[in-house]
Scaffold this active site. Structure first.
Site, PDB file in Angstrom:
ATOM      1  N   ASN A 142      25.893  30.344  99.891  1.00  0.00           N
ATOM      2  CA  ASN A 142      24.539  30.444  99.895  1.00  0.00           C
ATOM      3  C   ASN A 142      23.885  29.125  99.280  1.00  0.00           C
ATOM      4  OD1 ASN A 142      25.950  31.922  97.571  1.00  0.00           O
ATOM      5  ND2 ASN A 142      23.833  31.787  96.520  1.00  0.00           N
ATOM      6  N   SER A 190      22.948  41.334 105.584  1.00  0.00           N
ATOM      7  CA  SER A 190      21.723  41.463 105.164  1.00  0.00           C
ATOM      8  C   SER A 190      20.535  41.300 106.093  1.00  0.00           C
ATOM      9  CB  SER A 190      21.536  40.917 103.776  1.00  0.00           C
ATOM     10  OG  SER A 190      20.392  40.945 103.101  1.00  0.00           O
ATOM     11  N   CYS A 319      18.837  35.073  93.291  1.00  0.00           N
ATOM     12  CA  CYS A 319      19.178  36.242  92.468  1.00  0.00           C
ATOM     13  C   CYS A 319      19.347  35.802  90.960  1.00  0.00           C
ATOM     14  CB  CYS A 319      20.268  37.058  92.909  1.00  0.00           C
ATOM     15  SG  CYS A 319      20.011  37.634  94.651  1.00  0.00           S
TER      16      CYS A 319
END
Length: 381
Positions: A142, A190, A319
């Protein structure tokens, strides 16, 4: 996002208009998918249609797809329910895997300076303990976009009697993903990474009959594998999004457009500031992602300054946005703290425009100039 050059698709993509329309239509309908009356049966039909649409995106059997509240829950579900006695994860996993793995005392697969896992190290870790293991290796990182050799890792895992889970949340919708080609036993998806709604994801089982131990109890939903009334509007939106991105990926021009934009941004950025580094640029990467480091300027400083200039990028995973520590991913790659702490991630997506790239380059160059960096005059204009 009006007035903002949004370049943070790896944190979350803008909702596609077609998806918003599908969600609105689902909201307008009554009916619980578990009810046996007419509205309930209609809701069940919409749910199962969406399940087939999402499964088709990765070539999976719809019966093996479990809807969850997002990628984090899907990851937690397999960590808790696989039945494995030991856990082996890559050193660059998303926090949804990395944090519970640390608590569980998982073994870590190291990565090289190229950001790719060490397959020989994985082989050794598998060989040193005969207990049933679960290996978790993400498909695309990511932060750097570096694509991992998941198929090779799966072959090693299976040769040692282990199972492999792959978090494909970043890759799905940006590059073709095939459950069979990866050889993964379990896959995480997701919706909001690809232009679908937030709050909906999926865990995909290669074997629909796998005895997954549920950790949400209290109902028979999702074939008794995940209790709780289904988020039908989110699920319908996920299905609509999967169909859209599946169509996009069938046209090579779509992915080529994004990779060309990314490459132009990277070339211009490095030409203007030759001291900058494009992390992972020599490895296979997602075509939408670049990770740029400018030693001496903290990534958070860059993110805040660019935000004031109307450009949205990130430093590290979204996050972990409230934290101050240096990127765990970049540290695992062996980068010095001065470099790892100065990295920002720019990620593109379905609505990205060439003018977004130009706006980033102008704002980033101006920031560097104000901070005393030397700008290459040939590319400064």
């Amino acid at each position: 996002m009006s007035g903002t050059a949004y370049l943070d698709y790896n944190s979350g993509a803008p909702l596609r208009p077609e998806v918003a329309a599908a969600i609105a239509a689902a909201w307008a309908e009554a009916g619980n998918p578990s009810s046996i009356h007419g509205p309930g049966r209609a809701a069940r039909k919409r749910l199962e249609t969406a399940r087939a649409e999402v499964a088709a995106l990765v070539g999976a059997d719809p019966h093996g797809l479990i809807f969850t509240s997002g990628g984090t829950e899907a990851d937690a579900m397999i960590l808790a329910g696989s039945g494995a006695e030991r856990l082996i994860v890559s050193a660059i996993e998303h926090p949804a895997i990395a944090e519970p793995a640390e608590r569980a005392g998982a073994a870590l697969i190291p990565v090289g300076a190229d950001g790719m896992i060490d397959l020989a190290a994985l082989d050794r870790l598998l060989a040193e303990d005969e207990r049933p293991a679960l290996v978790s290796v993400m498909l695309a990182n990511n932060e750097t976009g570096v694509i991992q050799p998941v198929a090779e890792a799966a072959r090693l895992a299976h040769a040692h009697g282990a199972r492999l889970h792959c978090d494909a949340a970043q890759a799905a919708g940006r590059s073709p993903v095939s459950l069979a080609a990866l050889g993964a036993d379990f896959l995480t998806l997701s919706a909001h990474k690809m232009g679908g709604p937030p709050g909906i994801g999926a865990l995909v089982l290669a074997d629909p009959t796998f005895p997954l131990a549920p950790f949400l109890l209290g109902g028979g939903q999702e074939s008794r594998r995940r209790a709780g009334t289904e988020n039908l509007p989110g699920i319908v939106g996920f299905g609509a999004c999967a169909t859209l991105v599946g169509g996009d990926l069938s046209d090579p021009a779509t992915t080529l457009r994004l990779s060309a934009m990314r490459d132009r941004l990277e070339r211009a950025a490095l030409a203007r500031l030759p001291q900058a580094i494009a992390i992972g640029a020599d490895s296979p990467r997602l075509g939408n992602t670049t990770c740029l480091a400018l030693a001496g300027m903290p990534g958070r400083t860059q993110v805040m300054a660019l935000d004031l200039a109307g450009v949205a990028v990130s430093a590290g995973p979204a996050c972990a946005s409230g934290r101050q520590e240096v990127s765990r991913v970049l540290t695992a790659m062996g980068l010095e703290p001065e470099i790892a702490g100065s990295a920002i991630r720019i990620s593109l997506g379905w609505a990205s425009r060439e003018e977004d790239i130009d706006r980033f380059l102008a704002a980033w160059t101006d920031l560097a100039r104000r901070k005393g960096y030397t700008i290459s005059q040939a590319e400064a204009a």
